[in-house]
Design a protein around this motif. Structure first.
Motif, mmCIF file in Angstrom:
data_model
loop_
_atom_site.group_PDB
_atom_site.id
_atom_site.type_symbol
_atom_site.label_atom_id
_atom_site.label_comp_id
_atom_site.label_asym_id
_atom_site.label_seq_id
_atom_site.Cartn_x
_atom_site.Cartn_y
_atom_site.Cartn_z
ATOM 1 N N PHE A 143 0.840 -1.185 0.000
ATOM 2 C CA PHE A 143 0.000 0.000 0.000
ATOM 3 C C PHE A 143 0.879 1.240 0.000
ATOM 4 N N VAL A 144 0.274 2.373 -0.299
ATOM 5 C CA VAL A 144 1.008 3.630 -0.341
ATOM 6 C C VAL A 144 0.149 4.728 0.266
ATOM 7 N N LEU A 145 0.786 5.660 0.965
ATOM 8 C CA LEU A 145 0.076 6.810 1.523
ATOM 9 C C LEU A 145 0.211 7.971 0.537
ATOM 10 N N PRO A 146 -0.890 8.392 -0.106
ATOM 11 C CA PRO A 146 -0.794 9.495 -1.069
ATOM 12 C C PRO A 146 -0.811 10.855 -0.372
ATOM 13 N N LEU A 147 0.077 11.723 -0.801
ATOM 14 C CA LEU A 147 0.072 13.117 -0.379
ATOM 15 C C LEU A 147 0.097 13.994 -1.628
ATOM 16 N N VAL A 148 -0.729 15.026 -1.631
ATOM 17 C CA VAL A 148 -0.777 15.958 -2.754
ATOM 18 C C VAL A 148 -0.478 17.344 -2.234
ATOM 19 N N VAL A 149 0.531 17.981 -2.815
ATOM 20 C CA VAL A 149 0.908 19.331 -2.425
ATOM 21 C C VAL A 149 0.358 20.302 -3.464
ATOM 22 N N ARG A 150 -0.228 21.365 -2.993
ATOM 23 C CA ARG A 150 -0.761 22.384 -3.897
ATOM 24 C C ARG A 150 0.359 23.326 -4.328
ATOM 25 N N ILE A 151 0.571 23.413 -5.626
ATOM 26 C CA ILE A 151 1.616 24.289 -6.152
ATOM 27 C C ILE A 151 1.037 25.079 -7.322
ATOM 28 N N GLU A 152 0.579 26.265 -7.029
ATOM 29 C CA GLU A 152 0.087 27.150 -8.079
ATOM 30 C C GLU A 152 1.280 27.834 -8.754
ATOM 31 N N ARG B 106 2.533 13.928 -4.897
ATOM 32 C CA ARG B 106 2.196 14.453 -6.220
ATOM 33 C C ARG B 106 1.794 15.914 -6.071
ATOM 34 N N ARG B 107 1.801 16.628 -7.171
ATOM 35 C CA ARG B 107 1.470 18.049 -7.128
ATOM 36 C C ARG B 107 0.168 18.312 -7.871
ATOM 37 N N ALA B 108 -0.520 19.371 -7.475
ATOM 38 C CA ALA B 108 -1.771 19.748 -8.124
ATOM 39 C C ALA B 108 -1.919 21.256 -8.091
ATOM 40 N N ARG B 109 -2.662 21.768 -9.044
ATOM 41 C CA ARG B 109 -2.985 23.194 -9.078
ATOM 42 C C ARG B 109 -4.358 23.356 -9.716
ATOM 43 N N GLY B 110 -4.978 24.491 -9.420
ATOM 44 C CA GLY B 110 -6.238 24.826 -10.066
ATOM 45 C C GLY B 110 -7.298 23.748 -9.922
ATOM 46 N N ALA B 111 -7.867 23.330 -11.061
ATOM 47 C CA ALA B 111 -8.935 22.333 -11.063
ATOM 48 C C ALA B 111 -8.459 20.996 -10.520
ATOM 49 N N GLU B 112 -7.173 20.661 -10.727
ATOM 50 C CA GLU B 112 -6.640 19.410 -10.186
ATOM 51 C C GLU B 112 -6.742 19.399 -8.664
ATOM 52 N N TRP B 113 -6.377 20.517 -8.051
ATOM 53 C CA TRP B 113 -6.447 20.617 -6.601
ATOM 54 C C TRP B 113 -7.885 20.533 -6.117
ATOM 55 N N ARG B 114 -8.791 21.184 -6.825
ATOM 56 C CA ARG B 114 -10.200 21.142 -6.422
ATOM 57 C C ARG B 114 -10.740 19.721 -6.508
ATOM 58 N N ARG B 115 -10.365 18.973 -7.532
ATOM 59 C CA ARG B 115 -10.817 17.582 -7.641
ATOM 60 C C ARG B 115 -10.215 16.729 -6.530
#
Length: 256
Positions: free
Chosen positions: A36-45, A95-104
């Motif tokens: 298993f893996v623990l997912p973390l998403v960092v917001r980077i605009e 993983r990184r996300a911004r905008g709509a990716e972060w909202r999802r």
């Protein structure tokens, strides 16, 4: 710099793990268990990326928030996934996300932890090959984070996760390693000490040790993250968790 912690970041504590530790011998049942893996998403605009140290510290706190959440314990809805994750190799993916990716990403079950400016959302563990589609398509590379100004001096009363000065890591890899260090620190504490750290808001700092201090830390009997060297860096120690004087008092050889 590549932000990549998407491949195994197993951490093995110091030379002799306790019998009850999820980190057992170098080759054991944890290798054969479902991974298993623990997912973390960092917001980077694009216009306002977080500072590197802020992102590392926020990722470390996010791991602690997940571990201490009532949904991760007892009969909580995430407890089985957390147990399965800890019974295998401890993997974390940033993983990184911004905008709509972060909202999802925010719409999926998880917890968002904020730092000075950084935002990191942590999710309950998922099978290594069973990521939710919204997270699987997020990028793990191509992001550079730095510190526009030197980090402030660490609070002597709070724990410090010391990074190995001889190892260069991408932001994502360092975030995962800081999370490993925070997790080892959590396991070292009694229930009362964990509650005190949680109630204080999990104060901590992530800093790079000087070479002389790093050698003293390695010899001090404190929790040590030892990366298996599957990706990005050679096998060896990456983080030492040192307790503060008021919260998270890590003691050499202490086990709850």
């Amino acid at each position: 710099m590549t932000q990549d912690a998407s491949v195994p970041d197993p951490a093995v504590p110091g030379p002799a793990p306790s019998a009850g530790s999820p980190f057992r011998s170098a080759r054991s049942g944890r290798d054969e268990a479902p991974q298993f893996v623990l997912p973390l998403v960092v917001r980077i605009e694009r216009a306002a990326p977080p500072a590197r140290t802020d992102a590392l510290e926020t990722a470390a706190r996010a791991v602690l928030v997940m571990l201490s959440d009532e949904r991760s314990q007892g009969d909580g809805e995430w407890a089985r996934a957390v147990r399965d994750w800890e019974d295998a190799r401890i993997r974390k993916v940033v993983r990184r996300a911004r905008g709509a990716e972060w909202r999802r990403a925010r719409e999926l079950p998880g917890i968002t932890v904020t730092g000075k400016a950084a935002e990191v959302r942590v999710f309950p563990p998922v099978p290594l090959d069973g990521w939710p589609r919204e997270l699987a398509r997020l990028q793990v590379s191509g992001t550079e984070l730095d510190d526009p100004e030197p980090p402030a001096a660490e609070d002597p009363g709070a724990p410090v996760l010391w990074l190995n000065p001889g190892v260069e890591m991408s932001a994502g890899k360092a975030m995962a390693q800081a999370g490993h260090g925070a997790q080892l620190a959590w396991w070292e504490l009694s229930g009362e000490e964990r509650a005190a750290w949680r109630d204080a808001g999990f104060p901590l700092a992530v800093r790079t040790a000087g070479p002389a201090r790093w050698q003293r830390l390695l010899a001090g009997g404190l929790p040590v993250v030892r990366d298996a060297g599957f990706t990005e860096i050679a096998p060896g120690p990456t983080v030492v968790a040192e307790g503060g004087s008021h919260v998270c008092p890590l003691r050499p050889g202490h086990r709850p």
